[in-house]
Scaffold this active site. Structure first.
Site, PDB file in Angstrom:
ATOM      1  N   ASP A 100     -28.830 -46.507  -9.295  1.00 12.42           N
ATOM      2  CA  ASP A 100     -29.595 -47.272  -8.303  1.00 12.42           C
ATOM      3  C   ASP A 100     -30.749 -48.071  -8.886  1.00 12.42           C
ATOM      4  O   ASP A 100     -31.691 -48.397  -8.173  1.00 12.42           O
ATOM      5  CB  ASP A 100     -30.141 -46.289  -7.256  1.00 12.42           C
ATOM      6  CG  ASP A 100     -29.034 -45.457  -6.626  1.00 12.42           C
ATOM      7  OD1 ASP A 100     -28.167 -46.043  -5.984  1.00 12.42           O
ATOM      8  OD2 ASP A 100     -29.030 -44.220  -6.813  1.00 12.42           O
ATOM      9  N   ASP A 155     -21.588 -48.958  -3.416  1.00 14.09           N
ATOM     10  CA  ASP A 155     -23.044 -49.182  -3.445  1.00 14.09           C
ATOM     11  C   ASP A 155     -23.492 -49.841  -4.752  1.00 14.09           C
ATOM     12  O   ASP A 155     -24.524 -50.521  -4.793  1.00 14.09           O
ATOM     13  CB  ASP A 155     -23.808 -47.856  -3.314  1.00 14.09           C
ATOM     14  CG  ASP A 155     -23.233 -46.882  -2.307  1.00 14.09           C
ATOM     15  OD1 ASP A 155     -22.005 -46.854  -2.131  1.00 14.09           O
ATOM     16  OD2 ASP A 155     -24.017 -46.122  -1.717  1.00 14.09           O
ATOM     17  N   TRP A 231     -23.178 -53.443   1.511  1.00 17.95           N
ATOM     18  CA  TRP A 231     -23.513 -53.489   0.081  1.00 17.95           C
ATOM     19  C   TRP A 231     -22.558 -54.458  -0.622  1.00 17.95           C
ATOM     20  O   TRP A 231     -22.950 -55.164  -1.553  1.00 17.95           O
ATOM     21  CB  TRP A 231     -23.408 -52.109  -0.554  1.00 17.95           C
ATOM     22  CG  TRP A 231     -24.355 -51.017  -0.115  1.00 17.95           C
ATOM     23  CD1 TRP A 231     -24.051 -49.694   0.036  1.00 17.95           C
ATOM     24  CD2 TRP A 231     -25.771 -51.116   0.169  1.00 17.95           C
ATOM     25  NE1 TRP A 231     -25.168 -48.981   0.402  1.00 17.95           N
ATOM     26  CE2 TRP A 231     -26.243 -49.818   0.494  1.00 17.95           C
ATOM     27  CE3 TRP A 231     -26.676 -52.186   0.193  1.00 17.95           C
ATOM     28  CZ2 TRP A 231     -27.578 -49.562   0.832  1.00 17.95           C
ATOM     29  CZ3 TRP A 231     -28.008 -51.924   0.532  1.00 17.95           C
ATOM     30  CH2 TRP A 231     -28.438 -50.640   0.842  1.00 17.95           C
TER      31      TRP A 231
HETATM   32  N1  GLY Z   1     -26.630 -44.149  -1.308  1.00 18.42           N
HETATM   33  C1  GLY Z   1     -26.739 -45.408  -0.699  1.00 18.42           C
HETATM   34  C2  GLY Z   1     -26.499 -45.361   0.753  1.00 18.42           C
HETATM   35  O1  GLY Z   1     -26.670 -44.326   1.384  1.00 18.42           O
HETATM   36  O2  GLY Z   1     -26.169 -46.407   1.272  1.00 18.42           O
END
Ligand code: GLY
Length: 376
Positions: A100, A155, A231
């Site tokens: 991330d 993601d 995303w």
């Molecule tokens: N881990 C990223 C989300 O919950 O979108």
């Protein structure tokens, strides 16, 4: 629209200005109440509670909102706070435990650099991108997720941009190759023929063979988790912007078109489009991400009609989110900005609450509506 008792009303732009003033008040109250604390989601509308976080991926969004407020207002206090909250996560540039680092550093140190930061500020962004590049599995050609070597998350499309950026700024073709191959692998195995996306791809990490689609936060392995879709529509757009590779623009547009096709007219999806009779009708963080991603795609596409459609759709989403049903302005005691978001329905974490990334992308989308650059 007439003004309500809190002074909210007027054109979409006027309501956006009012919402950003409300957002500043909510963030100011949070950091006064709980200095240097990085919450992920509220519980009953309160940021401080004892629930677990599953993973640490949200520590850039609070500072990211402060950078937006600092740029919009020119207020030196927001600037000072933004720098402080960015410095609190500085060491995460080396964090190899999460996928991330785009979320963390694009929202903070990259915004700092864009506001006149020196090369040392940019160095943190580049290092974070290089660290992300270390997650690359050569056989499977993907950046692995935080859960396991065999796992690739949709993601990660929101975090691969920082790898492209680091590759370009350091002139590193191998880093650029890794970022490109991750996007192509995601496009091939996680983006489906109808433009929907899977949350996760499972690979054999030794041979690189793709095995199956899976999910953590969606309804089923073969269903369509709404936030993952956003995303993808936002992240493939950013990948196109940073690489010029039109395959990524095409993927972004297919994901965007699926979102429009499957979402009710007000623009806010449930947590998963496939779940029959979803227990909750809304997952507003997906809508906020989508609004910002649609503004970006409207600026990137070279088809005027598509640009018009995406821009109008982003405005529809924001028009909905700015109503008191979603904006917490008429909910006394609620500490967040945007209600009816969900983090992890299966684990029962942050369900029908305010979520920190929902706050950030909502603020970002309002900022774009009011004239900020639409591309990330
Ligand atoms: N881990 C990223 C989300 O919950 O979108």
């Amino acid at each position: 629209m007439s003004r309500d008792r809190d002074g909210f009303g007027g054109t979409l732009e006027e309501r956006a200005e009012q919402a950003l003033a409300f957002a500043q008040g909510q963030v100011r109250a949070l950091i006064a109440r709980d200095p240097d604390y990085f919450p992920l989601f509220t519980e009953g509308g309160r940021w401080r509670h004892g629930k677990e976080s599953w993973t640490n991926w949200c520590e850039g969004f609070l500072g990211g909102m402060m950078w937006i407020f600092a740029r919009r207002t020119g207020d030196p206090i927001w600037r000072e706070r933004a720098e402080h909250y960015s410095r609190l996560i500085e060491e995460r540039q080396h964090d190899r435990a999460v996928h991330d680092l785009g979320f963390l550093f694009w929202s903070t140190w990259k915004r700092w650099f864009d506001l006149g930061g020196d090369p040392e500020v940019e160095r943190r962004v580049i290092t974070a991108g290089q660290t992300m590049g270390l997650r690359f599995n050569e056989r499977g050609r993907y950046l692995r997720s935080f859960v396991a070597p065999e796992s690739c998350f949709i993601d990660i499309m929101m975090n691969v941009g920082i790898v492209f950026y680091a590759a370009e700024r350091t002139g590193n073709p191998d880093l650029h190759r890794r970022a490109t191959e991750h996007c192509l692998t995601t496009r091939r195995y996680l983006v489906r023929g109808d433009g929907s996306t899977a949350h996760e791809g499972i690979f054999d990490p030794e041979s690189g063979e793709f095995l199956r689609q899976a999910t953590h936060q969606g309804w089923r392995d073969d269903s369509s988790w709404a936030r993952g879709q956003t995303w993808a529509l936002y992240g493939f757009g950013t990948a196109y912007r940073l690489s010029g590779d039109r395959r990524f623009l095409d993927a972004a547009q297919r994901c965007a078109d699926f979102y429009i096709e499957r979402t009710p007219p007000r623009g806010v999806p449930p947590n998963d489009w496939e779940q029959p009779d979803p227990p909750r009708p809304y997952e507003t963080s997906a809508a906020a991400i989508a609004a910002s991603g649609f503004f970006q795609l409207a600026a990137l596409t070279d088809e005027p009609a598509r640009a018009e459609r995406y821009s109008a759709y982003a405005r529809t989403i924001l028009d909905t989110l700015l109503s008191p049903e979603f904006l917490a302005v008429e909910t006394p005691g609620w500490e967040g900005i945007l209600r009816h978001g969900s983090y992890h329905e299966r684990l029962g974490l942050g369900v029908d609450e305010s979520v920190m990334w929902g706050e950030y992308f909502f603020v970002e989308a309002l900022d774009k509506l009011l004239g900020a650059p639409a591309v990330a």
